[in-house]
Design an enzyme around this catalytic site. Structure first.
Site, mmCIF file in Angstrom:
data_model
loop_
_atom_site.group_PDB
_atom_site.id
_atom_site.type_symbol
_atom_site.label_atom_id
_atom_site.label_comp_id
_atom_site.label_asym_id
_atom_site.label_seq_id
_atom_site.Cartn_x
_atom_site.Cartn_y
_atom_site.Cartn_z
ATOM 1 N N SER A 124 -22.559 -58.079 6.510
ATOM 2 C CA SER A 124 -22.170 -58.640 5.219
ATOM 3 C C SER A 124 -23.329 -59.419 4.621
ATOM 4 O O SER A 124 -24.145 -60.007 5.349
ATOM 5 C CB SER A 124 -20.993 -59.591 5.451
ATOM 6 O OG SER A 124 -20.777 -60.390 4.325
ATOM 7 N N TYR A 148 -17.021 -66.832 9.886
ATOM 8 C CA TYR A 148 -17.034 -65.382 9.669
ATOM 9 C C TYR A 148 -18.484 -64.876 9.599
ATOM 10 O O TYR A 148 -18.845 -63.891 10.255
ATOM 11 C CB TYR A 148 -16.272 -65.060 8.380
ATOM 12 C CG TYR A 148 -16.464 -63.648 7.908
ATOM 13 C CD1 TYR A 148 -15.903 -62.586 8.608
ATOM 14 C CD2 TYR A 148 -17.219 -63.373 6.764
ATOM 15 C CE1 TYR A 148 -16.091 -61.281 8.164
ATOM 16 C CE2 TYR A 148 -17.397 -62.074 6.325
ATOM 17 C CZ TYR A 148 -16.837 -61.031 7.025
ATOM 18 O OH TYR A 148 -17.029 -59.745 6.592
ATOM 19 N N LYS A 152 -20.706 -62.252 12.141
ATOM 20 C CA LYS A 152 -21.432 -61.045 11.720
ATOM 21 C C LYS A 152 -22.885 -61.103 12.199
ATOM 22 O O LYS A 152 -23.426 -60.124 12.705
ATOM 23 C CB LYS A 152 -21.382 -60.891 10.195
ATOM 24 C CG LYS A 152 -20.022 -60.503 9.656
ATOM 25 C CD LYS A 152 -19.679 -59.069 10.023
ATOM 26 C CE LYS A 152 -18.231 -58.741 9.819
ATOM 27 N NZ LYS A 152 -17.824 -57.452 10.395
HETATM 28 P P1 NAD Z 1 -9.834 -54.522 6.427
HETATM 29 O O1 NAD Z 1 -9.179 -55.709 7.034
HETATM 30 O O2 NAD Z 1 -9.145 -53.784 5.341
HETATM 31 O O3 NAD Z 1 -10.180 -53.471 7.580
HETATM 32 C C1 NAD Z 1 -10.471 -53.845 8.903
HETATM 33 C C2 NAD Z 1 -9.568 -53.028 9.814
HETATM 34 O O4 NAD Z 1 -9.839 -53.374 11.178
HETATM 35 C C3 NAD Z 1 -8.087 -53.296 9.576
HETATM 36 O O5 NAD Z 1 -7.419 -52.060 9.365
HETATM 37 C C4 NAD Z 1 -7.601 -53.979 10.853
HETATM 38 O O6 NAD Z 1 -6.281 -53.629 11.156
HETATM 39 C C5 NAD Z 1 -8.606 -53.457 11.865
HETATM 40 N N1 NAD Z 1 -8.858 -54.326 13.033
HETATM 41 C C6 NAD Z 1 -9.160 -55.640 13.047
HETATM 42 N N2 NAD Z 1 -9.356 -56.056 14.310
HETATM 43 C C7 NAD Z 1 -9.203 -54.973 15.109
HETATM 44 C C8 NAD Z 1 -9.301 -54.759 16.508
HETATM 45 N N3 NAD Z 1 -9.577 -55.767 17.346
HETATM 46 N N4 NAD Z 1 -9.075 -53.531 16.999
HETATM 47 C C9 NAD Z 1 -8.771 -52.498 16.151
HETATM 48 N N5 NAD Z 1 -8.660 -52.642 14.827
HETATM 49 C C10 NAD Z 1 -8.886 -53.866 14.310
HETATM 50 O O7 NAD Z 1 -11.299 -54.975 5.952
HETATM 51 P P2 NAD Z 1 -12.398 -54.187 5.110
HETATM 52 O O8 NAD Z 1 -12.571 -54.892 3.825
HETATM 53 O O9 NAD Z 1 -12.149 -52.744 5.128
HETATM 54 O O10 NAD Z 1 -13.674 -54.531 5.985
HETATM 55 C C11 NAD Z 1 -14.189 -53.660 6.972
HETATM 56 C C12 NAD Z 1 -15.362 -54.329 7.661
HETATM 57 O O11 NAD Z 1 -16.345 -54.664 6.693
HETATM 58 C C13 NAD Z 1 -14.997 -55.632 8.372
HETATM 59 O O12 NAD Z 1 -15.744 -55.706 9.572
HETATM 60 C C14 NAD Z 1 -15.458 -56.692 7.397
HETATM 61 O O13 NAD Z 1 -15.787 -57.887 8.046
HETATM 62 C C15 NAD Z 1 -16.672 -56.033 6.783
HETATM 63 N N6 NAD Z 1 -17.001 -56.558 5.442
HETATM 64 C C16 NAD Z 1 -16.023 -56.592 4.475
HETATM 65 C C17 NAD Z 1 -16.315 -57.126 3.220
HETATM 66 C C18 NAD Z 1 -15.248 -57.230 2.160
HETATM 67 O O14 NAD Z 1 -15.397 -58.060 1.271
HETATM 68 N N7 NAD Z 1 -14.187 -56.438 2.194
HETATM 69 C C19 NAD Z 1 -17.601 -57.603 2.948
HETATM 70 C C20 NAD Z 1 -18.580 -57.509 3.932
HETATM 71 C C21 NAD Z 1 -18.258 -56.988 5.188
HETATM 72 N N1 UFG Z 2 -12.855 -66.373 -7.632
HETATM 73 C C1 UFG Z 2 -12.065 -66.985 -8.598
HETATM 74 N N2 UFG Z 2 -10.710 -66.935 -8.438
HETATM 75 C C2 UFG Z 2 -10.106 -66.308 -7.398
HETATM 76 C C3 UFG Z 2 -10.925 -65.689 -6.419
HETATM 77 C C4 UFG Z 2 -12.299 -65.749 -6.566
HETATM 78 O O1 UFG Z 2 -12.567 -67.551 -9.560
HETATM 79 O O2 UFG Z 2 -8.867 -66.309 -7.305
HETATM 80 C C5 UFG Z 2 -14.324 -66.381 -7.808
HETATM 81 C C6 UFG Z 2 -15.074 -67.038 -6.659
HETATM 82 O O3 UFG Z 2 -15.209 -68.406 -6.893
HETATM 83 C C7 UFG Z 2 -16.408 -66.281 -6.689
HETATM 84 C C8 UFG Z 2 -16.017 -64.882 -7.177
HETATM 85 O O4 UFG Z 2 -14.750 -65.040 -7.816
HETATM 86 O O5 UFG Z 2 -17.259 -66.850 -7.651
HETATM 87 C C9 UFG Z 2 -15.880 -63.872 -6.043
HETATM 88 O O6 UFG Z 2 -14.992 -64.380 -5.060
HETATM 89 P P1 UFG Z 2 -14.382 -63.427 -3.925
HETATM 90 O O7 UFG Z 2 -13.456 -64.263 -3.113
HETATM 91 O O8 UFG Z 2 -13.871 -62.170 -4.524
HETATM 92 O O9 UFG Z 2 -15.666 -63.008 -3.081
HETATM 93 P P2 UFG Z 2 -16.663 -63.920 -2.238
HETATM 94 O O10 UFG Z 2 -18.019 -63.590 -2.743
HETATM 95 O O11 UFG Z 2 -16.273 -65.335 -2.209
HETATM 96 O O12 UFG Z 2 -16.412 -63.359 -0.766
HETATM 97 C C10 UFG Z 2 -16.934 -62.103 -0.385
HETATM 98 C C11 UFG Z 2 -16.130 -61.508 0.776
HETATM 99 C C12 UFG Z 2 -16.295 -62.339 2.009
HETATM 100 C C13 UFG Z 2 -17.736 -62.571 2.299
HETATM 101 C C14 UFG Z 2 -18.402 -63.173 1.113
HETATM 102 C C15 UFG Z 2 -19.853 -63.366 1.322
HETATM 103 O O13 UFG Z 2 -14.767 -61.419 0.432
HETATM 104 O O14 UFG Z 2 -15.730 -61.621 3.089
HETATM 105 O O15 UFG Z 2 -18.237 -62.284 0.009
HETATM 106 O O16 UFG Z 2 -20.523 -62.142 1.458
HETATM 107 F F1 UFG Z 2 -17.897 -63.426 3.346
#
Ligand code: NAD
Ligand code: UFG
Length: 337
Positions: A124, A148, A152
């Site tokens: 991330s 978190y 990572k």
């Molecule tokens: P998500 O929660 O939709 O998907 C993650 C999946 O992993 C889920 O289906 C959950 O059930 C499964 N899971 C969790 N722990 C598990 C375990 N121990 N064994 C088996 N399955 C397990 O999240 P996502 O948004 O699809 O994210 C996927 C990956 O990308 C994650 O590792 C997350 O940290 C990373 N990531 C997500 C974002 C974001 O904003 N969505 C940003 C950067 C990185």
């Molecule tokens: N925001 C609002 N209102 C809301 C939600 C978010 O104003 O209800 C604003 C936040 O303050 C930020 C922007 O919208 O300025 C984006 O916020 P998000 O929560 O959508 O995303 P973040 O960047 O905070 O978080 C994301 C991922 C995290 C990750 C992080 C850093 O969801 O998993 O980026 O990479 F850790």
């Protein structure tokens, strides 16, 4: 190629599985369903006409992993499984380190035992922390600001040390920026449990009438319009970045660290306006105090991904909103519909 996708019923995983199946790969999905639903598999089958094999189980289940690697000629693993809620990670650090870090170590041990030494890992942009300069390049200092993010970065470190100890490993660390959007079919998309933490799913739920109004967390940042700026990337672009990483790993051993972002910063207000256009309605909002732990602005340097993977994001913020709205309006209750 036979690919094990952990977390494959999740948001990013499901979109990636669709593209893997469409590219002709044999896909095994391993997910414990702690943050996703089994219905996702039916939706993937509807889109592709070709269901992935689904195993409900945990990446920390060593016995299950041994069996999977024994029963299938798995060549590579895409490791999405993990917990991702920043606030919860601060409240429950042990749960996050156990799932995200220990879970990855168990998976890697079983991969090594089975001589499967190729992995794409979901990292991330949060590993960079407070921007020292923007855009974030891959060589930006690494200083996460929450549990978190540390989890990572720890897995990144484990994978780098592993590759140093054994040059047969092929590792891609993909640093995602802010994934949004949904598959153009409207059949799969983001389905957060409870109240969404993230901006786009919250806006989508306001538009569909599930939430009364959006809280905008601060309009006094030093940004173009005072609201927070992020690099939103369409989940299908992110998914295609994984296929590009698999191609790279076929030809290269060692560790690749690369951003997956668009290089464009979008403010909260800009996103709201793009969504209003897509959904043809006003999004009611109120400006409230800043959210603790939020950074004001960050976005990717997207040059290296283009150079090393030959990949770049295709979709703009308007398209991200159109696709999110199609998914949300067709499935107001997510996969329960
Ligand atoms: P998500 O929660 O939709 O998907 C993650 C999946 O992993 C889920 O289906 C959950 O059930 C499964 N899971 C969790 N722990 C598990 C375990 N121990 N064994 C088996 N399955 C397990 O999240 P996502 O948004 O699809 O994210 C996927 C990956 O990308 C994650 O590792 C997350 O940290 C990373 N990531 C997500 C974002 C974001 O904003 N969505 C940003 C950067 C990185
Ligand atoms: N925001 C609002 N209102 C809301 C939600 C978010 O104003 O209800 C604003 C936040 O303050 C930020 C922007 O919208 O300025 C984006 O916020 P998000 O929560 O959508 O995303 P973040 O960047 O905070 O978080 C994301 C991922 C995290 C990750 C992080 C850093 O969801 O998993 O980026 O990479 F850790």
């Amino acid at each position: 190629m036979t690919i094990l996708v952990t977390g494959g019923t999740g948001y990013i995983g499901s979109h990636t599985v669709v593209q893997l199946l469409e590219a002709g790969h044999h896909v095994l999905v391993l997910d414990n369903l702690c943050n996703s639903k089994a219905q996702v598999i039916d939706r993937i089958s509807q889109i592709t006409g070709n269901p992935p094999q689904f195993i409900e189980g945990d990446v920390r289940n060593r016995k299950l992993l041994k069996q999977l690697f024994a029963d299938h000629a798995i060549e590579t693993v895409i490791h999405f499984a993990g917990l991702k809620a920043v606030g919860e990670s601060v409240q429950k650090p042990l749960m996050y380190y156990e799932n995200n870090v220990s879970g990855s170590v168990v998976l890697l041990e079983e991969m090594a035992a089975a001589q499967v030494k190729s992995i794409v890992f979901s990292s991330s942009a949060t590993v960079y922390g407070e921007p020292q300069f923007l855009p974030y390049t891959e060589s930006h200092p690494l200083k996460p600001i929450n549990v978190y993010g540390h989890s990572k970065l720890m897995v990144e470190q484990v994978l780098q040390d592993l590759a140093l100890s054994d040059p047969a490993w092929r590792v891609a660390l993909l640093r995602y920026f802010n994934p949004v959007g949904a598959h153009h079919s409207g059949l799969i998309g983001e389905d957060p449990a409870g109240i969404p933490n993230n901006l786009m799913p919250f806006v989508a739920q306001v538009a569909v009438g599930k939430r009364a109004q959006l809280s905008v967390y601060g309009n006094d940042y030093d940004t173009k319009d005072g609201t927070g700026v992020r690099d939103y990337i369409h989940v299908d672009d992110l998914a295609s970045g994984h296929l590009a990483a698999l191609e790279y790993l076929k030809k290269n051993a060692g560790v690749l660290k690369v951003n997956l972002g668009t290089g464009q910063g979008t403010s909260v207000f800009e996103l709201i306006h793009a969504f209003e256009k897509a959904a043809n309605q006003k999004i009611p909002y109120e400006v409230v105090a800043r959210r603790e732990g939020d950074l004001s602005e960050y976005y990717a340097d997207a040059k290296y991904s283009k150079m090393v993977l030959g990949w770049q994001a295709q979709y703009d913020i308007d398209r991200m909103c159109v696709d999110t709205w199609r998914w949300q309006s067709q499935n107001p209750n997510g996969f329960n519909d």
